[in-house]
Scaffold this active site. Structure first.
Site, PDB file in Angstrom:
ATOM      1  N   GLY A  34     -12.148   3.465  -9.292  1.00  7.86           N
ATOM      2  CA  GLY A  34     -12.100   4.811  -8.708  1.00  7.86           C
ATOM      3  C   GLY A  34     -11.269   4.853  -7.448  1.00  7.86           C
ATOM      4  O   GLY A  34     -10.872   3.826  -6.899  1.00  7.86           O
ATOM      5  N   ASP A  48       1.319   3.359  -8.401  1.00  5.92           N
ATOM      6  CA  ASP A  48       0.773   2.224  -7.672  1.00  5.92           C
ATOM      7  C   ASP A  48       1.848   1.217  -7.298  1.00  5.92           C
ATOM      8  O   ASP A  48       2.095   0.257  -8.020  1.00  5.92           O
ATOM      9  CB  ASP A  48      -0.364   1.572  -8.454  1.00  5.92           C
ATOM     10  N   GLY A 103     -10.894   4.633  -4.108  1.00 10.43           N
ATOM     11  CA  GLY A 103     -11.697   4.155  -2.989  1.00 10.43           C
ATOM     12  C   GLY A 103     -11.156   4.615  -1.648  1.00 10.43           C
ATOM     13  O   GLY A 103     -11.860   4.599  -0.634  1.00 10.43           O
ATOM     14  N   ARG A 160       0.909  11.234  -2.117  1.00  6.04           N
ATOM     15  CA  ARG A 160       1.492  10.940  -3.422  1.00  6.04           C
ATOM     16  C   ARG A 160       1.504  12.202  -4.284  1.00  6.04           C
ATOM     17  O   ARG A 160       0.525  12.939  -4.333  1.00  6.04           O
ATOM     18  CB  ARG A 160       0.665   9.841  -4.090  1.00  6.04           C
ATOM     19  N   LYS A 217      -3.452   9.115   0.237  1.00  4.73           N
ATOM     20  CA  LYS A 217      -3.926   7.733   0.050  1.00  4.73           C
ATOM     21  C   LYS A 217      -4.013   7.080   1.429  1.00  4.73           C
ATOM     22  O   LYS A 217      -3.071   7.177   2.221  1.00  4.73           O
ATOM     23  CB  LYS A 217      -2.918   7.012  -0.836  1.00  4.73           C
ATOM     24  N   ASP A 264      -5.881   0.344 -14.813  1.00  6.32           N
ATOM     25  CA  ASP A 264      -6.143   1.429 -13.859  1.00  6.32           C
ATOM     26  C   ASP A 264      -4.852   1.848 -13.144  1.00  6.32           C
ATOM     27  O   ASP A 264      -4.822   2.872 -12.468  1.00  6.32           O
ATOM     28  CB  ASP A 264      -7.205   1.029 -12.836  1.00  6.32           C
TER      29      ASP A 264
HETATM   30  P1  AMP Z   1      -5.066  -0.991  -6.137  1.00 10.82           P
HETATM   31  O1  AMP Z   1      -4.905  -2.470  -5.982  1.00 10.82           O
HETATM   32  O2  AMP Z   1      -4.399  -0.187  -5.064  1.00 10.82           O
HETATM   33  O3  AMP Z   1      -4.724  -0.513  -7.506  1.00 10.82           O
HETATM   34  O4  AMP Z   1      -6.613  -0.717  -5.921  1.00 10.82           O
HETATM   35  C1  AMP Z   1      -7.642  -1.210  -6.740  1.00 10.82           C
HETATM   36  C2  AMP Z   1      -8.958  -0.571  -6.376  1.00 10.82           C
HETATM   37  O5  AMP Z   1      -9.329  -0.909  -5.039  1.00 10.82           O
HETATM   38  C3  AMP Z   1      -8.958   0.942  -6.396  1.00 10.82           C
HETATM   39  O6  AMP Z   1     -10.226   1.354  -6.818  1.00 10.82           O
HETATM   40  C4  AMP Z   1      -8.712   1.314  -4.965  1.00 10.82           C
HETATM   41  O7  AMP Z   1      -9.170   2.599  -4.658  1.00 10.82           O
HETATM   42  C5  AMP Z   1      -9.520   0.251  -4.246  1.00 10.82           C
HETATM   43  N1  AMP Z   1      -9.025   0.003  -2.880  1.00 10.82           N
HETATM   44  C6  AMP Z   1      -7.899  -0.634  -2.541  1.00 10.82           C
HETATM   45  N2  AMP Z   1      -7.761  -0.704  -1.202  1.00 10.82           N
HETATM   46  C7  AMP Z   1      -8.842  -0.087  -0.677  1.00 10.82           C
HETATM   47  C8  AMP Z   1      -9.290   0.167   0.665  1.00 10.82           C
HETATM   48  N3  AMP Z   1      -8.589  -0.229   1.724  1.00 10.82           N
HETATM   49  N4  AMP Z   1     -10.448   0.842   0.801  1.00 10.82           N
HETATM   50  C9  AMP Z   1     -11.157   1.250  -0.250  1.00 10.82           C
HETATM   51  N5  AMP Z   1     -10.797   1.033  -1.535  1.00 10.82           N
HETATM   52  C10 AMP Z   1      -9.656   0.371  -1.748  1.00 10.82           C
HETATM   53 MG    MG Z   2      -4.468   1.255  -8.252  1.00  8.42          MG
END
Ligand code: AMP
Ligand code: MG
Length: 484
Positions: free
Chosen positions: A85, A258, A87, A171, A108, A248
């Protein structure tokens, strides 16, 4: 801005309603003027830098926007995580652009949500600027992608391995529906929501399937396959390595999303990997088609219950689409590579030429972009032709021979090659230099002048040559990070 919020109208298991967490001192760092025009951002807002900083940091929520964080799951490096989700992202809503096309506007780095899983919800300036530059470059290269409207610094620090300045990136994407969104409901056995999501996706991206009755979900799969094939073949055309092709991070729209650990391949080598966490090379340059196939199979599994109550029967219907994926990809891919070589149509026998050329690139550690640029120029310049002959050896002769059989005039071949071979790409060392200037000095001079060149990737501007040089060390120790 005129927001609509169609995703909010779905049931609340699809998202969390949550406002961005305000930041201390937002300041506009990068702004995408042409995208702002396309999205018809009101003049009054655009001319007020402080208002832009307030809005695109999430401090001020515009009238009509109902911020939400989206639920999704996903396979990360092959391992299923039932709940990921947004985050650290907030979907502000959807807007129509000048041509009536719908786009999501998402912040973001705008604060933690219930999907944060311990993360701080924030983003550092570096990854935000990287996303802005890379997505803008990809868009100009003609590759489907999410885009970036703004980067706003927050005046706050984020804590990673070191303390870094924080930012929020805006984004813009034609949607944020991912394979992982389908997996979220499939994993819970929630077929009702799966159907709602599929119908929403069809409405949004493939409205022509609407009337197709029970077959529409097969149609959805077929269309998603086509877009993934086109997308990954385009990545391969320019040497783009996504770096984290988890389910995802795979958008149903067929857009690149991403931009965490992505990078551009310098010397041609299918095994190229830059992402620090991709230790097994799962997402190496040359693996991308295979991974897209794998991801699509995961998507197909989600659709089975919608295709038919009898699972065996549903599998039989889906199976041909999955098994023909490699051939279908290859056909599109070789056609694109053929165009990089000026071939108006790709014949079976051309595989040999292609293989010989790519082999030469690999064996001699030749730069992918520079080499195809040289071949392009060799059609118009004696000097380039003799250099190309030197560098490509026998492959050059083979290629020349093949071109002469085509009986097209050289201007036409040149134009075809020029359209498929960029003169400049967002080379890793230049991206890093631009990021550093933003990060360390809060200055965007380099980023802006680089972006100016990247926005005309098939044309040599006066300043293009400043950004064409391959990395001195061949990027041999270069590493990218997920940006979390
Ligand atoms: P990503 O590697 O950007 O595709 O992120 C993978 C998952 O980690 C997703 O659910 C993001 O929302 C969550 N995520 C990545 N960085 C953070 C952060 N700094 N705080 C909260 N959630 C994060
Ligand atoms: Mg991602």
């Amino acid at each position: 801005m005129n927001f609509s919020n169609s995703y909010v109208k779905l049931s609340d298991i699809f998202y969390e309603k949550i406002r961005p967490a305000p930041v201390r001192a937002p300041q506009l760092l990068l702004w995408n003027t042409s995208l702002a025009k396309q999205l018809m951002i009101p003049n009054q807002l655009e001319q007020d830098q402080d208002a832009l900083a307030q809005v695109f940091s999430g401090n001020r929520i515009l009238h009509g926007s109902e911020p939400i964080a989206l639920a999704y799951a996903g396979h990360q490096f092959g391992h299923f995580v039932p709940q990921l989700g947004d985050g650290r992202a907030h979907l502000l809503g959807e807007v129509l652009d000048q041509s009536g096309q719908k786009f999501d506007i998402q912040l973001k780095g705008s604060g933690p949500t219930k999907f944060a899983r311990g993360g701080d919800g924030r983003c550092a300036v570096g990854p935000a600027v990287r996303e802005f530059i890379m997505s803008e470059a990809m868009n100009a290269l003609g590759i489907p992608t999410s885009r970036s409207l703004a980067v706003v610094t927050t005046g706050e620090s984020v804590f990673r391995d070191s303390t870094l300045p924080g930012a929020v990136v805006t984004r813009v994407a034609s949607s944020h529906i991912r394979i992982g969104t389908f997996q979220f409901f499939a994993a819970r056995g929630d077929h009702e929501s799966l159907k709602v999501l599929s119908d929403f996706t069809i409405e949004r991206h493939f409205p022509e399937l609407r009337e197709e009755g029970p077959n529409k979900y097969i149609g959805l799969l077929d269309n998603v396959i086509e877009r993934q094939i086109q997308l990954v073949a385009e990545w391969m055309r320019v040497g783009f390595i996504h770096g984290v092709m988890n389910t995802d991070n795979t958008a149903l729209s067929g857009e690149t999303i991403d931009y965490g650990p992505c990078a551009m391949m310098g010397n041609f080598d299918p095994q190229t990997v830059y992402s620090s966490i991709d230790t097994n090379g799962r997402y190496a340059f040359g693996n991308q088609p295979k991974i897209a196939h794998w991801n699509i199979a995961r998507f197909a599994e989600c659709l089975l219950p919608l295709i038919g109550a009898d699972t065996d029967k549903a599998i039989k219907q889906v199976e041909p689409l999955i098994s023909e994926f490699p051939d279908r990809f290859n056909q599109i891919y070789v056609e694109k590579l053929g165009k990089k070589l000026g071939l108006t149509s790709f014949q079976q026998e051309d595989q040999k030429l292609l293989f010989s050329l790519l082999n030469r690139l690999k064996e001699r550690n030749m730069d992918y972009t520079t080499s195809f640029d040289l071949l392009t120029k060799s059609l118009m310049s004696e000097a380039a032709a003799s250099q190309a002959k030197n560098e490509f050896g026998d492959s050059f002769e083979l290629w020349q021979q093949r071109l002469s059989e085509q009986q097209e005039n050289s201007q036409k071949i040149y134009d075809l090659m020029r359209q498929h071979n960029p003169v400049v790409i967002p080379r890793n060392h230049h991206v890093e230099a631009a990021i550093q200037e933003c990060e360390q000095h809060g200055k965007v001079t380099l980023a802006e002048s680089f972006l100016n060149v990247l926005r005309s990737p098939y044309e040599e501007l006066a300043t293009t040559s400043q950004y064409q040089d391959p990395p001195e060390d061949g990027d041999k120790d270069y590493q990218t990070f997920c940006g979390t």
